[in-house]
Write a protein that holds these residues in place. Sequence first.
Motif, short mmCIF file in Angstrom:
data_model
loop_
_atom_site.label_atom_id
_atom_site.label_comp_id
_atom_site.label_asym_id
_atom_site.label_seq_id
_atom_site.Cartn_x
_atom_site.Cartn_y
_atom_site.Cartn_z
N GLU A 130 -56.87 32.74 -28.07
CA GLU A 130 -56.86 33.63 -26.91
C GLU A 130 -55.80 33.20 -25.91
OE1 GLU A 130 -61.67 34.58 -27.10
OE2 GLU A 130 -60.86 33.44 -25.41
N THR A 143 -63.97 35.60 -25.55
CA THR A 143 -64.38 36.89 -26.12
C THR A 143 -65.89 36.85 -26.37
OG1 THR A 143 -62.24 37.24 -27.14
CG2 THR A 143 -64.10 38.46 -28.07
N ARG A 158 -59.95 39.47 -25.65
CA ARG A 158 -58.54 39.58 -26.02
C ARG A 158 -58.15 38.38 -26.87
NH1 ARG A 158 -53.90 42.02 -22.20
NH2 ARG A 158 -55.58 43.54 -22.10
N VAL A 202 -52.09 45.29 -28.16
CA VAL A 202 -51.51 45.23 -26.83
C VAL A 202 -49.99 45.15 -26.90
CG1 VAL A 202 -51.42 43.92 -24.66
CG2 VAL A 202 -53.59 44.15 -25.91
N GLU A 215 -50.69 40.48 -29.93
CA GLU A 215 -51.82 40.35 -29.01
C GLU A 215 -52.68 41.60 -29.17
OE1 GLU A 215 -52.80 39.81 -24.22
OE2 GLU A 215 -50.73 39.59 -24.98
N ALA A 217 -56.71 43.61 -28.26
CA ALA A 217 -57.79 43.68 -27.28
C ALA A 217 -58.98 44.43 -27.87
CB ALA A 217 -57.31 44.37 -26.01
#
Length: 390
Positions: A130, A143, A158, A202, A215, A217
């Motif tokens: 993360e 998370t 994320r 992302v 990345e 989410a």
Amino acid sequence: MTDHDVPDVELLRERVTAFVRDRVFPCESGLDAGGPAAGDLRRRLRAEAHEAGLWALPLPAELGGGGVPLLDYASLAEAEGASDHSPAALGSAPLLDVTMLSRHGSARVRSDHLPGLVSGDLRTCYAMTEPDTPGTEPALTATRAERRAGGGWRVTGRKWFVSQAGDADLVTVLARTAGSAGDRDGLSLFLVPTGSPGFRVVRELPVLGATGQYEIAFDHVDVDEDQLVGEAGRALAVAGERLQLGRTLRALRWVGQAQRAFDLLCGRALARQGVQGRLADRQLVQQHVFEALLALRTTRPLVYEAMALVAEGRDAHVEVGLAKTAAARTLQDVADRAVQVFGAAGLGPDTPLPALFRTGRTARILDGPDEQHITSVARRVLRGRQDTAV
């Protein structure tokens, strides 16, 4: 594939080596570029791997794989590893996910997803690290997955540096389901379809200019109860099992890339002529050859020893830590020496050396940085000696 029709491993390794050299190497620049053209190249290579009888060699035969035993696959993994793109081209890339889901997935997950993973129709990724949580301390995972009133779970959080998330169909995500930050219990793994509402990519995260990391989410993503992988709250046991195999496979592939860099180094030394003769006749170049060969010859046995223990299901924490650290260092070192012998040509686009060096440098952080493995191995060794001390 049964015990009676498993091909001779040495012959199989020669075929894999030839496929990687003749089919994958010429496509590397196109695959590195990404986009639709890279997708077309991957599909073509997969079709050629099927045709050559080299598809999914370490995956279960009953699911359409080659059924090659894990220990026998070790030398094939090294041969495949000469190119970062070979595991995907040859269908062995899903080995970690297939192994994990075969052992810990629900009946529905196994029936719905395993055949597609082996055939290559489904693609997966694995999300643990993360942005604000050290990857070396999964107990701090932020998370979360909360119980839904009607059953199942809702995941929010994320993750980043998730390999191949951009075109994955499924993502295995680590989330806290109970307890608080720092607790080793209370973490769970979920298999989440990337088409689920609330899931999004992302951004892409280039690593030293290379693509493939992302990345992602989860914004209140609903998952069914049977998408839990293993027992609720017991994720670190499953993740640890996966990491043992994953780190060893990476180490084997890094050795394969280090061997490729060594071959390039030697070829350059023998072919390059100067006013004073060949590079191969200069002592400092000979020292590069010697040090690179020494690194390869001392690292390879460590990695194969680790794989033998992992394949037998034995405790291999010390051996895997040594192998992973040694292989990463060796790849970076040998690639660096090859670049030095090539000179400016080793920095440009006409050889794979920049990519090999980049992989070697990132390898010292991937799957735990050097410092984590050094500390972990040393502690285990010293604790064992303390327990047996008179």
